[in-house]
Design a protein around this motif. Structure first.
Motif, mmCIF file in Angstrom:
data_model
loop_
_atom_site.group_PDB
_atom_site.id
_atom_site.type_symbol
_atom_site.label_atom_id
_atom_site.label_comp_id
_atom_site.label_asym_id
_atom_site.label_seq_id
_atom_site.Cartn_x
_atom_site.Cartn_y
_atom_site.Cartn_z
ATOM 1 N N LEU A 43 -34.209 39.578 105.999
ATOM 2 C CA LEU A 43 -33.590 40.728 105.341
ATOM 3 C C LEU A 43 -34.619 41.829 105.150
ATOM 4 C CD1 LEU A 43 -31.598 38.894 102.499
ATOM 5 C CD2 LEU A 43 -30.678 39.796 104.635
ATOM 6 N N SER A 44 -34.144 43.037 105.076
ATOM 7 C CA SER A 44 -35.051 44.139 104.728
ATOM 8 C C SER A 44 -35.393 43.983 103.255
ATOM 9 C CB SER A 44 -34.372 45.488 104.989
ATOM 10 O OG SER A 44 -33.291 45.656 104.092
ATOM 11 N N ALA A 45 -36.419 44.687 102.808
ATOM 12 C CA ALA A 45 -36.869 44.572 101.414
ATOM 13 C C ALA A 45 -35.762 44.974 100.438
ATOM 14 C CB ALA A 45 -38.119 45.421 101.201
ATOM 15 N N SER A 46 -35.063 46.057 100.718
ATOM 16 C CA SER A 46 -34.009 46.506 99.799
ATOM 17 C C SER A 46 -32.837 45.522 99.778
ATOM 18 C CB SER A 46 -33.525 47.912 100.179
ATOM 19 O OG SER A 46 -33.002 47.900 101.487
ATOM 20 N N ASP A 47 -32.473 44.953 100.935
ATOM 21 C CA ASP A 47 -31.396 43.960 100.975
ATOM 22 C C ASP A 47 -31.804 42.690 100.240
ATOM 23 O OD1 ASP A 47 -29.767 45.654 102.434
ATOM 24 O OD2 ASP A 47 -30.311 44.761 104.381
ATOM 25 N N TYR A 48 -33.062 42.321 100.359
ATOM 26 C CA TYR A 48 -33.559 41.139 99.658
ATOM 27 C C TYR A 48 -33.490 41.341 98.153
ATOM 28 C CZ TYR A 48 -36.672 37.500 97.927
ATOM 29 O OH TYR A 48 -37.192 36.446 97.238
ATOM 30 N N LEU A 49 -33.961 42.504 97.662
ATOM 31 C CA LEU A 49 -33.910 42.776 96.232
ATOM 32 C C LEU A 49 -32.488 42.757 95.715
ATOM 33 C CD1 LEU A 49 -36.671 45.509 95.812
ATOM 34 C CD2 LEU A 49 -36.709 43.146 95.006
ATOM 35 N N GLU A 50 -31.582 43.288 96.487
ATOM 36 C CA GLU A 50 -30.176 43.295 96.089
ATOM 37 C C GLU A 50 -29.627 41.863 96.034
ATOM 38 O OE1 GLU A 50 -26.004 44.754 97.980
ATOM 39 O OE2 GLU A 50 -27.688 46.147 98.182
ATOM 40 N N ALA A 51 -30.035 41.017 96.968
ATOM 41 C CA ALA A 51 -29.534 39.647 97.014
ATOM 42 C C ALA A 51 -30.046 38.802 95.857
ATOM 43 C CB ALA A 51 -29.917 38.998 98.338
ATOM 44 N N VAL A 52 -31.281 39.039 95.415
ATOM 45 C CA VAL A 52 -31.854 38.200 94.362
ATOM 46 C C VAL A 52 -31.700 38.796 92.969
ATOM 47 C CG1 VAL A 52 -33.506 37.090 95.902
ATOM 48 C CG2 VAL A 52 -34.187 39.133 94.642
#
Length: 133
Positions: free
Chosen positions: A114-123
């Motif tokens: 995942l991109s960094a922003s997608d990862y932050l959104e997921a967690v």
């Protein structure tokens, strides 16, 4: 009628190992060389533990001779001999196992990164407020 053999005759160990070293070992040849009928030879090998050990040692001598010849061929560049030797002695093969196997196989399929922003959104944990009673 002759009495049945109870064990291999004296000197059988040296004789059978010599036959094995010269590539002449087979049940029928061994029985003939020892002066025994084939059915008696097979019965003695099956029923008499010391005779069975003599036969297994002779087979081990033959197996060692064959493996040495195969090793020499493999070192000399024979790729088929090398493949066979690796498969027989080390369990290595280029073939995939077919059907049911005694081995357990576990496969992990990982998702794409995942991109960094997608990862932050997921967690990111979103807390809900409880309704007031």
């Amino acid at each position: 009628m002759a009495r049945p053999f109870e064990k291999l005759p004296a000197g059988a160990r040296n004789h059978l190992e010599s036959m094995a070293a010269n590539g002449l070992l087979s049940e029928s040849a061994a029985a003939t060389a020892l002066g025994m009928p084939l059915h008696e030879f097979r019965r003695v090998i099956a029923e008499h533990p010391a005779s069975k050990e003599v036969w297994q040692n002779a087979l081990a001598v033959e197996r060692d001779q064959i493996l040495q010849a195969m090793y020499d061929s493999a070192i000399g560049g024979d790729t088929k001999a090398a493949q066979t030797l690796l498969a027989v002695r080390h369990g290595m093969s280029e073939k995939q196992p077919k059907g049911n196997s005694d081995r357990v196989s576990v496969v992990f399929n990982l998702p794409a990164a995942l991109s960094a922003s997608d990862y932050l959104e997921a967690v990111e944990v979103k807390q809900e407020s409880l309704p007031n009673e």
